[in-house]
Write a protein that holds these residues in place. Structure first.
Motif: not given
Length: 500
Positions: A262-264, A454-458
């Motif tokens: 959900d955080a992503l 949204h998160e832009s992380t991997i």
């Protein structure tokens, strides 16, 4: 018995729900229509539907056959479980026994003038006798052969048309296109023209489709529409036009039940949106879609799974080992699972199935696994994208959350998808393999979300008996999506090995 045209509807229903929808209610009464198609496309089945619909409404119906015998017609009806009642009269224009009569052989087989005149006289006599409201004439190929010239054929068709107009009958002319298929004589005379086609793919069952070529003074649904011939008759699946469907729904966020997921996604997936899960084979695309479906069932909502690629028993067993009991979810009555055979199902029929589930079952979560299997049902990629566009737009307008999976070619590095529908999806979840510390690991990232941030992380994730575990952002690595990343930090952010 209905005796006046005032007491019957303005349109003559064909008895085929999908076809009546395409024709805006059916065939205009008192006109002549042409139903054309090569042998085996289903013309006789459509004609019998048309006559039985009239008989059920109390109308007199007449089937005039020049090619099939009454016995063959009744056998064909019986194969669909139908019995032709007393309101449906069958008239053989040339009974088989007359061919054995030498006197008739001379006039029927050698003198086209006498043949054509005799055929027309018999048609008019039987109409005078029964005074039907609905008439089927099967087939025009026989009349075209008797006429021998285009001019005589046109005059004969005009004569038949004007004769039927006097009785205010709705007439369906069948043409099997076995002679002079390019002759458009009847097209100009008929009030409407419906064409049936049969396509034979390289593998799998034949595909049938129809198109309304012409319908004077009437708006109809244009283009090609898939249809099938089943044991209970002919089923037509009108082409889905999303613009015709608009609904009101409350837009809300749907949780996956996994906090890191959900955080992503910036909190979750919104209702009325579509999500594409993209990645190579084995990365867990189906699992992520099913996690959202299972979360929907736990909320008390209804979900539907359309499975193209995997055998149902194997899917149930595999999901059970990673913490999702599909059998238990199915027993609640809120999870519908359909196995789809791409070799046997047309795209139009698939869209109809999905639409029926959403409309009749109040489905709020739809999973299509996978688009690769859906593409196998229609090899023409451009048409596939158009079908998917209409289907996704329809589901969005119904407030459903749609999840699709696409398997990419390859394992690491530059990978290609068999069809690019990323621009259609509102959210795109990208899955990747990468190598680190001597092991093959999995990474997840959100590369697109129209409906919010949204998160832009991997992040790394692991699939185990506890379903899915998602780690912290891999901020110390560069090149994860290329498959062979470079470690740039001092702390190890990778997930620890857990018992499988």
């Amino acid at each position: 018995m209905i005796t006046s045209n005032e007491s019957i509807s303005a349109k003559a229903a064909t008895g085929i729900e999908g076809l009546d929808d395409i024709l805006s209610g059916g065939l205009s009464r008192g006109h002549v229509f042409l139903l054309e198609g090569e042998p085996g496309t289903g013309k006789t089945t459509v004609a019998l539907h048309f006559l039985m619909a009239g008989a059920q409404a109390g109308e007199r119906s007449l089937y005039i056959t020049l090619s099939e015998t009454e016995r063959e017609l009744r056998q064909g009806a019986a194969s669909h479980g139908w019995t032709l009642d007393e309101n449906i009269h069958i008239f053989e224009l040339t009974p088989p026994e007359s061919l054995l009569n030498a006197e008739h052989q001379q006039s029927l087989l050698y003198s086209s003038d006498l043949e054509l005149g005799e055929a027309t006289r018999q048609i008019f006599e039987v109409v005078e006798r029964f005074k039907p409201t609905r008439v089927v004439l099967d087939s025009l190929s026989e009349i075209r052969l008797l006429a021998q010239s285009s001019l005589r054929y046109r005059r004969q068709i005009l004569a038949i048309k004007h004769y039927f107009v006097r009785y205010d009958a709705t007439v369906l002319l069948l043409d099997d296109l076995t002679t002079e298929s390019l002759d458009k004589t009847v097209h100009s005379v008929a009030h409407g023209v419906i064409r049936l086609e049969e396509l034979t793919p390289s593998y799998g069952a034949e595909r049938r489709r129809l198109r309304v070529v012409k319908y004077r003074g009437q708006k109809y649904r244009g283009g090609y529409h898939d249809f099938t011939i089943m044991s209970d008759g002919l089923h037509v699946f009108p082409r889905l036009v999303a613009a015709e469907h608009r609904g009101q729904y409350l837009r809300q966020q749907l949780s996956s039940g996994i906090a890191e997921m959900d955080a992503l996604l910036g909190g979750g997936i919104e209702t009325g949106s579509s999500t594409l899960i993209l990645g190579p084979a084995g990365t867990g695309k189906s699992l992520i879609a099913l996690i959202f479906a299972a979360a929907a069932v736990r909320r008390g909502e209804k979900a539907a799974l359309f499975i193209f690629d995997e055998e149902m028993g194997l899917l149930f067993e595999r999901m059970r080992h990673i913490g999702i009991d599909l059998s238990a979810l199915q027993e609640t009555g809120n999870l519908l699972i359909e196995q789809v055979d791409a070799a046997e199902l047309s795209p139009g029929e698939f869209s109809h199935r999905v639409r029926r589930c959403v409309d009749e079952g109040d489905i709020k979560t739809v999973v299509i696994d996978s688009i690769n299997g859906y593409q196998a049902a229609m090899p023409e990629e451009n048409a596939l994208v158009l079908h998917m566009h209409e289907l996704l737009l329809y589901l969005n307008r119904k407030g459903a959350a749609t999840f699709m999976t696409v398997a990419q070619h390859g394992l690491v590095g530059d990978m290609q998808a068999p069809v690019d529908i990323t621009y259609l999806a509102d959210t795109v979840i990208l899955l990747r393999y990468f190598e680190a510390l001597g092991k093959v690991r999995r990474a997840i990232s959100i590369i697109k979300k129209r409906t919010g941030s949204h998160e832009s992380t991997i992040r790394e994730y692991r699939i185990s008996k506890k379903s899915m575990t998602i780690g912290q952002p891999l901020e110390a690595f560069q090149g994860v999506l290329r498959g062979v990343p470079t470690y740039m930090g001092s702390d190890n952010p990778l997930l620890e090995d857990a018992p499988q």
